[in-house]
Each structure stands twice: as C-alpha cells, then as structure tokens.
Design a protein around this motif. Structure first.
Motif, short mmCIF file in Angstrom:
data_model
loop_
_atom_site.label_atom_id
_atom_site.label_comp_id
_atom_site.label_asym_id
_atom_site.label_seq_id
_atom_site.Cartn_x
_atom_site.Cartn_y
_atom_site.Cartn_z
N GLN A 111 60.95 -40.76 -68.72
CA GLN A 111 59.54 -40.36 -68.74
C GLN A 111 58.75 -41.23 -67.77
O GLN A 111 58.91 -42.45 -67.73
CB GLN A 111 58.93 -40.47 -70.14
N ASP A 167 60.06 -29.64 -57.95
CA ASP A 167 61.32 -29.86 -58.65
C ASP A 167 61.62 -31.32 -58.95
O ASP A 167 62.56 -31.62 -59.66
CB ASP A 167 62.48 -29.28 -57.84
N ASP A 168 60.83 -32.23 -58.37
CA ASP A 168 61.11 -33.65 -58.58
C ASP A 168 60.69 -34.14 -59.95
O ASP A 168 61.18 -35.16 -60.42
CB ASP A 168 60.39 -34.49 -57.52
N VAL A 169 59.74 -33.45 -60.56
CA VAL A 169 59.27 -33.85 -61.89
C VAL A 169 59.22 -32.64 -62.81
O VAL A 169 59.15 -31.50 -62.35
CB VAL A 169 57.87 -34.51 -61.84
N GLU A 170 59.27 -32.91 -64.11
CA GLU A 170 59.23 -31.84 -65.10
C GLU A 170 58.29 -32.24 -66.23
O GLU A 170 58.27 -33.40 -66.63
CB GLU A 170 60.61 -31.67 -65.73
N ALA A 221 66.84 -40.46 -63.33
CA ALA A 221 66.50 -39.09 -63.72
C ALA A 221 66.40 -39.00 -65.23
O ALA A 221 67.11 -39.72 -65.95
CB ALA A 221 67.57 -38.13 -63.20
N ASP A 222 65.51 -38.12 -65.71
CA ASP A 222 65.30 -37.89 -67.15
C ASP A 222 64.46 -38.95 -67.84
O ASP A 222 64.26 -38.89 -69.04
CB ASP A 222 66.63 -37.77 -67.92
N ARG A 265 57.67 -31.90 -70.09
CA ARG A 265 58.44 -31.56 -71.29
C ARG A 265 57.80 -32.17 -72.52
O ARG A 265 57.04 -33.13 -72.41
CB ARG A 265 59.84 -32.18 -71.20
N ALA A 319 62.93 -35.74 -62.52
CA ALA A 319 64.05 -34.80 -62.45
C ALA A 319 65.14 -35.34 -61.54
O ALA A 319 66.21 -34.77 -61.43
CB ALA A 319 63.56 -33.45 -61.97
N ARG A 320 64.86 -36.46 -60.89
CA ARG A 320 65.85 -37.13 -60.05
C ARG A 320 65.53 -38.62 -60.06
O ARG A 320 64.52 -39.03 -60.61
CB ARG A 320 65.82 -36.58 -58.63
#
Ligand SMILES: [Zn+2]
Length: 170
Positions: A122, A28-31, A119-120, A33, A45-46
């Motif tokens: 890249q 959950d710490d990274v996404e 967070a958010d 996209r 993500a944080r």
C-alpha cells in the motif's frame, strides 16, 4: 423512457468507470483496492525504487481563501489547495510512509517513493495534519504510530485536545 440495451450500457459504463471509478483506474502502475480496515487505499502494481515518481496527482484547484478543505484536500502551494481526483484521493496516511508529495507542476503534485516499494504494497504518505478536535485515530499500524492522524510536532497538542474531548459531556 429510453432504455439502453445491454451492450451499449456496458460500453458507456466503461467510459463512466474510466473517469469516476476506482475499479478501473487507467494507470497500470497503481491500483485502488479495499484495504480491509481503512476503506480504500492505493497499492503499487509494480516495484518502485527510491526517488521514483509513482504517479501524478491532479484534481480541482481551490483557493485557500475562505476554504477549510475536505478530508482529502492537499496543499499545492501558498495560494491553492488541490482537491485530488482518483486515485490520489484514496491514498492513506501512515506515520511511517513509503512516499512523499512534491509539487510537480503549477497544477499537480507528484507522489515520489522514499524507499524501495515492492509490488502489492500500500502506498502511503504523511498527511502531517495540524491538531484539531476532529482528527481521527491513526490505524496505520506502524511501530512509531503517533496514535492520531497528525503531524509529528502536533502530537502533544493533539493529546491535550483528546483529553478535553473525553471530558466534554455528550
Ligand atoms: Zn499511525
């Protein structure tokens, strides 16, 4: 032919997604996209603080002997390449990166934050590639962008290669 009922398909697809897909990475710490211009990328993500471990990059180990590496391959040590699995494979290059790679274990690399990362944002690291004929133009957008995806001390050589490439008839 055996067909799957809808519910079972959904359940099994979730298993497949977990292993293969960037749509549902379990950490959950990274996404992963879409970036809009550079295909997919990995996003925080944080918040991460400088020196914090962002994630572990694991994957397939390939002997450096006789293997030139894919676009995604990472240096593990003197003998081995690491062909990263998701999400590591989706990390983009930047000439002004916010992460760096370190060897974490015998078989894995660590992505470590080298500055404060909101967070958010890249997550990027410096690919520091050698200059070759095929190196792509860099689209990182950093103020100090080198123009190509190459290491800082390879820029001169890259410019020479690019000049020659233009001269070559197609
Ligand atoms: Zn750049």
């Amino acid at each position: 032919m055996i067909t799957l009922d809808k519910q079972r398909r959904k359940k099994l697809q979730a298993v497949v997604d977990k292993d293969y897909s960037y749509r549902s990475y379990y950490d959950d710490d990274v996404e992963v996209r879409a970036t809009g211009k550079c295909g997919y990328g990995v996003f925080a993500a944080r918040q991460f603080l400088p020196g914090e471990l962002v994630m572990e990059v694991t994957g397939q180990l390939i002997s450096k002997k006789g293997y030139e590496g894919s676009e995604y391959v990472m240096d593990l040590d003197t003998k081995w390449y690491l062909e990263p699995s998701t999400p590591g494979a989706f990390m983009n290059h930047s000439c002004s990166p916010n992460c760096e790679l370190i060897q974490l274990t015998k078989t894995s690399l660590g992505v470590v934050a080298i500055c404060n990362i909101e967070a958010d944002t890249q997550l990027t690291f410096d690919y520091a590639w050698e200059a070759f004929d095929w190196n792509p133009r860099c689209q990182c957008g950093a103020r100090n962008c080198r123009g190509w995806v190459v290491a800082e001390d390879e820029v001169k050589k890259m410019k020479r290669l690019a000049k020659n490439r233009k001269k070559k008839p197609r």
